[in-house]
Write a protein that holds these residues in place. Structure first.
Motif, PDB file in Angstrom:
ATOM      1  N   ARG A 150      -1.703  -4.710   6.471  1.00 55.81           N
ATOM      2  CA  ARG A 150      -2.420  -5.972   6.364  1.00 55.81           C
ATOM      3  C   ARG A 150      -3.680  -5.710   5.541  1.00 55.81           C
ATOM      4  N   GLY A 151      -3.747  -6.303   4.356  1.00 53.28           N
ATOM      5  CA  GLY A 151      -4.904  -6.063   3.499  1.00 53.28           C
ATOM      6  C   GLY A 151      -5.009  -4.592   3.137  1.00 53.28           C
ATOM      7  N   ASP A 152      -6.141  -3.959   3.465  1.00 53.68           N
ATOM      8  CA  ASP A 152      -6.338  -2.546   3.143  1.00 53.68           C
ATOM      9  C   ASP A 152      -6.015  -1.633   4.320  1.00 53.68           C
ATOM     10  N   TYR A 153      -5.327  -2.182   5.324  1.00 52.52           N
ATOM     11  CA  TYR A 153      -4.961  -1.403   6.519  1.00 52.52           C
ATOM     12  C   TYR A 153      -3.479  -1.036   6.454  1.00 52.52           C
ATOM     13  N   PHE A 154      -3.165   0.255   6.589  1.00 51.33           N
ATOM     14  CA  PHE A 154      -1.783   0.730   6.493  1.00 51.33           C
ATOM     15  C   PHE A 154      -1.564   1.806   7.542  1.00 51.33           C
ATOM     16  N   GLU A 155      -0.635   1.535   8.476  1.00 50.19           N
ATOM     17  CA  GLU A 155      -0.365   2.495   9.551  1.00 50.19           C
ATOM     18  C   GLU A 155       1.139   2.584   9.806  1.00 50.19           C
ATOM     19  N   ASP A 163      -0.367   6.340  -2.106  1.00 51.18           N
ATOM     20  CA  ASP A 163      -1.262   6.729  -3.190  1.00 51.18           C
ATOM     21  C   ASP A 163      -0.859   8.075  -3.796  1.00 51.18           C
ATOM     22  N   GLY A 164       0.448   8.271  -3.982  1.00 51.09           N
ATOM     23  CA  GLY A 164       0.949   9.493  -4.593  1.00 51.09           C
ATOM     24  C   GLY A 164       1.087  10.664  -3.643  1.00 51.09           C
ATOM     25  N   LEU A 201       0.796  -1.228   0.000  1.00 53.71           N
ATOM     26  CA  LEU A 201       0.000   0.000   0.000  1.00 53.71           C
ATOM     27  C   LEU A 201       0.829   1.278   0.000  1.00 53.71           C
ATOM     28  N   GLY A 202       2.061   1.213   0.452  1.00 55.36           N
ATOM     29  CA  GLY A 202       2.860   2.437   0.513  1.00 55.36           C
ATOM     30  C   GLY A 202       4.294   2.174   0.902  1.00 55.36           C
ATOM     31  N   GLU A 203       5.100   3.242   0.873  1.00 59.73           N
ATOM     32  CA  GLU A 203       6.514   3.164   1.212  1.00 59.73           C
ATOM     33  C   GLU A 203       6.825   4.066   2.398  1.00 59.73           C
ATOM     34  N   VAL A 204       7.888   3.689   3.117  1.00 56.49           N
ATOM     35  CA  VAL A 204       8.361   4.504   4.231  1.00 56.49           C
ATOM     36  C   VAL A 204       9.858   4.703   4.042  1.00 56.49           C
ATOM     37  N   TRP A 205      10.316   5.963   4.051  1.00 54.27           N
ATOM     38  CA  TRP A 205      11.737   6.286   3.876  1.00 54.27           C
ATOM     39  C   TRP A 205      12.278   6.904   5.160  1.00 54.27           C
ATOM     40  N   VAL A 206      13.486   6.479   5.550  1.00 56.85           N
ATOM     41  CA  VAL A 206      14.127   7.045   6.738  1.00 56.85           C
ATOM     42  C   VAL A 206      15.637   7.081   6.524  1.00 56.85           C
ATOM     43  N   LEU A 207      16.349   7.761   7.435  1.00 62.66           N
ATOM     44  CA  LEU A 207      17.820   7.725   7.451  1.00 62.66           C
ATOM     45  C   LEU A 207      18.308   6.961   8.679  1.00 62.66           C
ATOM     46  N   GLY A 208      17.785   7.253   9.826  1.00 61.08           N
ATOM     47  CA  GLY A 208      18.142   6.531  11.044  1.00 61.08           C
ATOM     48  C   GLY A 208      17.135   6.878  12.114  1.00 61.08           C
ATOM     49  N   THR A 209      16.316   5.913  12.512  1.00 60.89           N
ATOM     50  CA  THR A 209      15.221   6.239  13.416  1.00 60.89           C
ATOM     51  C   THR A 209      14.576   4.964  13.942  1.00 60.89           C
TER      52      THR A 209
END
Length: 309
Positions: free
Chosen positions: A182-187, A200-201, A167-175
């Protein structure tokens, strides 16, 4: 494409649904060609009687050879050697390709969690029913982890680190942050440092103490965490205004138990916490605020709305 599909496919471990999804990916055709080519690799057949017959014919031809004429060289052995060499080269190429494309995969079953250390000493703690995969060989150049389920990340400082989900991406450097998909749930919840969520853009930066939530494609306002880590690290599952459907699914994962409902509104919002170690206490913590009753029979539980017979 889910990165773990290739390893499961090679081991014939994909379910019918996973296999159908894998065949729809662009990479499937390439993988299929390589596997088919390697399956056809075999040494040339050797017939000892035929070889002896050919030897006798060559000796007879040599004896009958007229003086001054050039020798006739049989090219068949040369062609056979060329075929063997080509087969060996292809086999080495296929083996090298597979060795460098295989991903490292770590997964947990229901009622199970585990901690995994990445090549750069970053740490991932997987919640029940979750899976991660990444390329160990490419890690120094590309710190990318694919996730199905839920995991808490403690990322070592360095180049960009990203978590990919369906559903999406998460970008970090150090954290330190938590991701659940899970399915349509994204947190996503950030506990230290800064993370960037792409959904979703839409890009959103999350400083420490803030969260991002999307359910069924819709971004939902949500309060950030007030602790230094997700509650499930302390053997509890906490929810605030979350549809009951996802609460019951988490109960299934934490206790490896089948859940059924009778007349229950699964869209009603639930706020509360249940224990991940005490089944009876967890059932009471879910049923009481939701005004439900339940029947527990071994590894199965049925929830009823109070007015349901």
């Amino acid at each position: 494409m889910k990165e773990n599909y290739l390893a499961k496919w090679l081991n014939n471990e994909l379910s019918e649904a996973e296999l159908a999804a894998f065949k729809e990916t662009a990479e499937y055709a390439t993988y299929k060609k390589i596997v088919d080519a390697s399956a056809r690799i075999e040494g040339p057949a050797y017939d000892s009687a035929e070889a002896y017959k050919n030897l006798q014919a060559r000796l007879a031809a040599k004896q009958n050879e007229a003086p001054g004429k050039g020798k006739v060289i049989n090219m068949k052995p040369v062609r056979k050697l060329m075929k063997i060499a080509a087969a060996i080269v292809l086999l080495i190429a296929v083996s090298f390709w597979f060795a460098n494309s295989q991903d490292e995969t770590v997964s947990t079953l229901y009622a199970e969690s585990t901690t995994h250390t990445l090549p750069d000493a970053s740490e991932i703690i997987l919640n029940a029913g979750s899976e991660i995969s990444y390329s160990k060989k490419k890690w120094n150049k590309e710190r990318v982890v694919s996730l199905e389920g839920e995991a808490f990340f403690k990322v070592a400082k360095g180049e960009k680190f990203s978590v990919d989900t369906d559903l999406g991406e998460v970008w970090v450097l150090g954290t330190q942050f938590n991701v659940e998909q899970r399915g349509d749930y994204f947190e996503v919840s950030c506990y230290e440092g800064l993370v960037r969520v792409i959904f979703d853009g839409v890009e959103k930066e999350l400083p420490a103490g803030s969260s991002f939530l999307a359910i069924n494609g819709k971004i939902i306002p949500v309060e950030g965490p007030v602790t230094d880590g997700p509650s499930w690290l302390n053997q509890e599952s906490s929810f605030k205004s979350i549809p009951l459907k996802y609460v019951l699914e988490e109960f299934e994962r934490q206790f490896n138990i089948d859940v059924e409902t009778r007349g229950v509104d699964l869209n009603q919002l639930f706020t509360g916490t249940f224990s991940n170690t005490n089944k009876e206490l967890a059932l009471q913590s879910i049923s009481s605020p939701s005004r439900l009753t339940y029947d527990l029979d071994g590894e199965n539980v049925i929830f009823y709305a109070e007015e349901t017979p």
